[in-house]
Design a protein around this motif. Structure first.
Motif, PDB file in Angstrom:
ATOM      1  N   PHE A   6      45.211  37.802  33.017  1.00  0.00           N
ATOM      2  CA  PHE A   6      44.123  37.289  33.888  1.00  0.00           C
ATOM      3  C   PHE A   6      44.796  36.000  34.412  1.00  0.00           C
ATOM      4  O   PHE A   6      45.233  34.837  33.474  1.00  0.00           O
ATOM      5  CB  PHE A   6      42.922  37.024  33.077  1.00  0.00           C
ATOM      6  N   GLY A   7      44.687  35.668  35.826  1.00  0.00           N
ATOM      7  CA  GLY A   7      44.907  34.487  36.155  1.00  0.00           C
ATOM      8  C   GLY A   7      43.944  33.327  36.188  1.00  0.00           C
ATOM      9  O   GLY A   7      43.046  33.454  35.645  1.00  0.00           O
ATOM     10  N   GLY A   8      44.362  32.261  36.835  1.00  0.00           N
ATOM     11  CA  GLY A   8      43.394  31.090  36.599  1.00  0.00           C
ATOM     12  C   GLY A   8      42.065  31.108  37.019  1.00  0.00           C
ATOM     13  O   GLY A   8      40.998  30.610  36.530  1.00  0.00           O
ATOM     14  N   SER A   9      41.911  31.845  38.268  1.00  0.00           N
ATOM     15  CA  SER A   9      40.369  32.141  39.099  1.00  0.00           C
ATOM     16  C   SER A   9      39.632  33.143  37.949  1.00  0.00           C
ATOM     17  O   SER A   9      38.610  33.057  38.184  1.00  0.00           O
ATOM     18  CB  SER A   9      40.718  32.626  40.237  1.00  0.00           C
ATOM     19  N   SER A  10      40.317  33.968  37.150  1.00  0.00           N
ATOM     20  CA  SER A  10      39.552  34.779  36.228  1.00  0.00           C
ATOM     21  C   SER A  10      39.122  33.963  35.073  1.00  0.00           C
ATOM     22  O   SER A  10      38.017  34.584  34.643  1.00  0.00           O
ATOM     23  CB  SER A  10      40.406  35.982  35.849  1.00  0.00           C
ATOM     24  N   VAL A  11      39.249  33.059  34.683  1.00  0.00           N
ATOM     25  CA  VAL A  11      39.018  32.299  33.573  1.00  0.00           C
ATOM     26  C   VAL A  11      38.672  30.714  33.831  1.00  0.00           C
ATOM     27  O   VAL A  11      38.922  29.898  33.290  1.00  0.00           O
ATOM     28  CB  VAL A  11      39.804  32.374  32.541  1.00  0.00           C
ATOM     29  N   SER A  12      38.016  30.566  35.042  1.00  0.00           N
ATOM     30  CA  SER A  12      38.036  29.181  35.817  1.00  0.00           C
ATOM     31  C   SER A  12      36.556  28.643  35.202  1.00  0.00           C
ATOM     32  O   SER A  12      36.428  27.440  35.681  1.00  0.00           O
ATOM     33  CB  SER A  12      37.921  29.401  37.376  1.00  0.00           C
ATOM     34  N   SER A  13      35.924  29.194  34.527  1.00  0.00           N
ATOM     35  CA  SER A  13      34.521  28.714  33.997  1.00  0.00           C
ATOM     36  C   SER A  13      33.869  29.662  33.026  1.00  0.00           C
ATOM     37  O   SER A  13      34.476  30.553  32.751  1.00  0.00           O
ATOM     38  CB  SER A  13      33.569  28.539  35.062  1.00  0.00           C
ATOM     39  N   ALA A  14      32.720  28.943  32.276  1.00  0.00           N
ATOM     40  CA  ALA A  14      32.386  29.842  31.298  1.00  0.00           C
ATOM     41  C   ALA A  14      31.825  30.992  31.767  1.00  0.00           C
ATOM     42  O   ALA A  14      31.910  31.940  31.138  1.00  0.00           O
ATOM     43  CB  ALA A  14      31.115  28.912  30.794  1.00  0.00           C
ATOM     44  N   ALA A  15      31.213  31.026  32.989  1.00  0.00           N
ATOM     45  CA  ALA A  15      30.539  32.534  33.568  1.00  0.00           C
ATOM     46  C   ALA A  15      31.766  33.428  33.597  1.00  0.00           C
ATOM     47  O   ALA A  15      31.739  34.433  33.140  1.00  0.00           O
ATOM     48  CB  ALA A  15      30.123  31.957  34.774  1.00  0.00           C
ATOM     49  N   ARG A  16      32.940  32.985  34.202  1.00  0.00           N
ATOM     50  CA  ARG A  16      33.993  33.826  34.466  1.00  0.00           C
ATOM     51  C   ARG A  16      34.645  34.214  33.113  1.00  0.00           C
ATOM     52  O   ARG A  16      35.247  35.495  32.928  1.00  0.00           O
ATOM     53  CB  ARG A  16      35.019  33.217  35.083  1.00  0.00           C
ATOM     54  N   MET A  17      34.631  33.341  31.946  1.00  0.00           N
ATOM     55  CA  MET A  17      35.075  33.899  30.726  1.00  0.00           C
ATOM     56  C   MET A  17      34.373  34.962  30.286  1.00  0.00           C
ATOM     57  O   MET A  17      34.734  35.885  29.488  1.00  0.00           O
ATOM     58  CB  MET A  17      35.302  32.486  29.753  1.00  0.00           C
ATOM     59  N   ARG A  18      32.960  34.865  30.342  1.00  0.00           N
ATOM     60  CA  ARG A  18      32.029  35.631  29.698  1.00  0.00           C
ATOM     61  C   ARG A  18      32.241  37.079  30.342  1.00  0.00           C
ATOM     62  O   ARG A  18      32.347  38.139  29.851  1.00  0.00           O
ATOM     63  CB  ARG A  18      30.446  35.348  29.992  1.00  0.00           C
ATOM     64  N   GLU A  19      32.622  37.170  31.864  1.00  0.00           N
ATOM     65  CA  GLU A  19      32.663  38.196  32.563  1.00  0.00           C
ATOM     66  C   GLU A  19      34.116  38.926  32.019  1.00  0.00           C
ATOM     67  O   GLU A  19      34.120  40.113  32.026  1.00  0.00           O
ATOM     68  CB  GLU A  19      32.854  38.075  33.929  1.00  0.00           C
ATOM     69  N   MET A  20      35.055  38.206  31.749  1.00  0.00           N
ATOM     70  CA  MET A  20      36.261  38.648  31.446  1.00  0.00           C
ATOM     71  C   MET A  20      36.242  39.309  29.907  1.00  0.00           C
ATOM     72  O   MET A  20      36.940  40.089  29.672  1.00  0.00           O
ATOM     73  CB  MET A  20      37.377  37.487  31.154  1.00  0.00           C
ATOM     74  N   ALA A  21      35.387  38.678  29.025  1.00  0.00           N
ATOM     75  CA  ALA A  21      35.305  39.255  28.102  1.00  0.00           C
ATOM     76  C   ALA A  21      34.559  40.556  27.909  1.00  0.00           C
ATOM     77  O   ALA A  21      34.979  41.526  27.375  1.00  0.00           O
ATOM     78  CB  ALA A  21      34.528  38.378  26.658  1.00  0.00           C
ATOM     79  N   ASP A  22      33.622  40.554  28.816  1.00  0.00           N
ATOM     80  CA  ASP A  22      32.710  41.868  28.993  1.00  0.00           C
ATOM     81  C   ASP A  22      33.617  43.092  29.527  1.00  0.00           C
ATOM     82  O   ASP A  22      33.557  43.917  29.146  1.00  0.00           O
ATOM     83  CB  ASP A  22      31.467  41.617  30.006  1.00  0.00           C
ATOM     84  N   LEU A  23      34.511  42.428  30.475  1.00  0.00           N
ATOM     85  CA  LEU A  23      35.502  43.423  31.009  1.00  0.00           C
ATOM     86  C   LEU A  23      36.342  44.073  30.039  1.00  0.00           C
ATOM     87  O   LEU A  23      36.365  45.416  29.831  1.00  0.00           O
ATOM     88  CB  LEU A  23      36.338  42.766  32.096  1.00  0.00           C
ATOM     89  N   ILE A  24      36.863  43.315  29.085  1.00  0.00           N
ATOM     90  CA  ILE A  24      37.724  43.570  28.058  1.00  0.00           C
ATOM     91  C   ILE A  24      36.814  44.732  27.082  1.00  0.00           C
ATOM     92  O   ILE A  24      37.337  45.821  26.825  1.00  0.00           O
ATOM     93  CB  ILE A  24      38.286  42.567  27.172  1.00  0.00           C
ATOM     94  N   LEU A  25      35.931  44.301  26.988  1.00  0.00           N
ATOM     95  CA  LEU A  25      35.046  44.954  25.822  1.00  0.00           C
ATOM     96  C   LEU A  25      34.380  46.394  26.357  1.00  0.00           C
ATOM     97  O   LEU A  25      34.044  47.242  25.724  1.00  0.00           O
ATOM     98  CB  LEU A  25      33.811  44.249  25.364  1.00  0.00           C
ATOM     99  N   SER A  26      34.538  46.285  27.958  1.00  0.00           N
ATOM    100  CA  SER A  26      34.119  47.518  28.622  1.00  0.00           C
ATOM    101  C   SER A  26      35.197  48.827  28.649  1.00  0.00           C
ATOM    102  O   SER A  26      34.685  49.756  29.274  1.00  0.00           O
ATOM    103  CB  SER A  26      33.627  47.237  29.881  1.00  0.00           C
ATOM    104  N   PHE A  27      36.339  48.256  27.906  1.00  0.00           N
ATOM    105  CA  PHE A  27      37.469  49.602  27.888  1.00  0.00           C
ATOM    106  C   PHE A  27      37.619  49.574  26.758  1.00  0.00           C
ATOM    107  O   PHE A  27      38.517  49.338  26.195  1.00  0.00           O
ATOM    108  CB  PHE A  27      38.552  49.149  28.928  1.00  0.00           C
TER     109      PHE A  27
END
Length: 326
Positions: free
Chosen positions: A16-37
């Motif tokens: 994941f690049g910088g825009s994908s982890v640019s804030s707390a909201a994005r980090m929540r989304e990335m965690a949810d994305l990983i756990l959705s697979f």
């Protein structure tokens, strides 16, 4: 390759690049994305948060001319501190995760200001703070969610590089070193590895190095080759490798299949999604690279392989622009 991956517990690399982890909201989304697979057992590779790398470089340049007493007042340092402490607070984590790094960063800038010099070696060390902090925050957040994760600095994981500071290259010894460490840790205590992208350790200097353009993608493909995984996923902010720049032509569409040669040719003509050098380990290992959109997780993306079935040809519209004044 498949048997080796199963034995180690890993199936894919997710970068994941910088825009994908640019804030707390994005980090929540990335965690949810990983756990959705749930069928995947990923090795996660992260860049620094948002514009942190640029801010670190600007802070270093300003420190050279500002003088040691004013180093702690550099605006970019304040921006970096505020972003990381706010993110930790919003994720409900302990500030001690990054407080030591922020203190060390300030001291480093004071040292640069005192010496009035920013060498390439120091520049690489300065830049490394971004990835070291983003991965610690994200791993801590996954653990808070009950998904066991373990943070790794690539320079301690086994990434051995040339001593070409700011543009180092991976050495062959990296592959067995990385595989041994990740395999061993998984067997002892299974957890999702969260690895710093972009960083390595010089084989002579033992100093932190950076891998240059496309460095985090190179980290991901190196891990994929080392572990012999079935796929390397590079998560961007577009639906794959597009037929052209969407800022120029609004009807750009993703190309579903490409070869490494075709992807390199597109990069030569200005495509910004992937740098050919970063794909080298995947090409050598015969491992597909899938470019996916972290804002549109279920889009199939673009799959890049050594060869492809030419029956799966993507027919695209080529737009020709003319200037009537010419």
């Amino acid at each position: 390759k498949g048997e080796a991956a199963d034995a180690a517990g890993f199936t894919v690399v997710m970068k994941f690049g910088g825009s994908s982890v640019s804030s707390a909201a994005r980090m929540r989304e990335m965690a949810d994305l990983i756990l959705s697979f749930p069928e995947e057992r990923p090795v996660v590779v992260l860049s620094a948060m948002g514009k942190t790398t640029n801010n670190l470089l600007l802070a270093g340049e300003k420190a050279v001319s500002c003088g040691a007493p004013k180093a702690s007042e550099i605006n970019e340092l304040a921006v970096i501190k505020e972003l990381h402490l706010r993110t930790i607070d919003e994720l409900g984590l302990d500030s001690s995760i990054v407080s030591g790094f922020l203190d060390e960063l300030e001291q480093l800038l004071k040292g640069v200001a005192m010496m009035k010099e920013l060498t390439l070696r120091t520049r690489d060390y300065l830049v490394s703070f971004g990835e070291c902090m983003s991965t610690r925050i994200f791993a801590a957040y996954l653990n808070k969610l009950g998904k066991k994760a373990r943070q790794y600095d690539a320079f301690d994981l086994g990434f051995i590089t040339t001593d070409d500071f700011t543009n180092a290259d991976i050495l062959e010894a990296t592959y067995p070193a990385v595989a041994k460490r990740l395999h061993g840790d998984w067997i002892d205590d299974p957890a999702i590895p969260v690895v710093t992208g972009f960083l390595g350790k010089g084989w002579k200097s033992c100093a932190v190095t950076t891998l240059g353009r496309g460095g985090s993608d190179l980290t991901a493909t190196t891990i994929g080759k080392a572990l012999g995984l079935r796929e390397i996923q590079v998560w961007k902010d577009v639906d794959g490798v597009l037929t052209c720049d969407p800022n120029i032509y609004a009807n750009a569409v993703p190309v579903p299949y490409l070869t490494f040669d075709e992807a390199a040719e597109l990069a030569y003509f200005g495509a910004q999604v992937l740098h050919p050098q970063s794909m080298r380990p995947a090409r050598e290992g015969g491992i597909p690279v899938r470019v996916k959109n972290s804002y549109n997780r279920h889009a199939p993306g673009t799959v890049i392989t050594k060869t492809r079935d030419m029956r799966k040809v993507c027919y695209v519209t080529v737009s020709v622009y003319s200037d009537s004044s010419m």
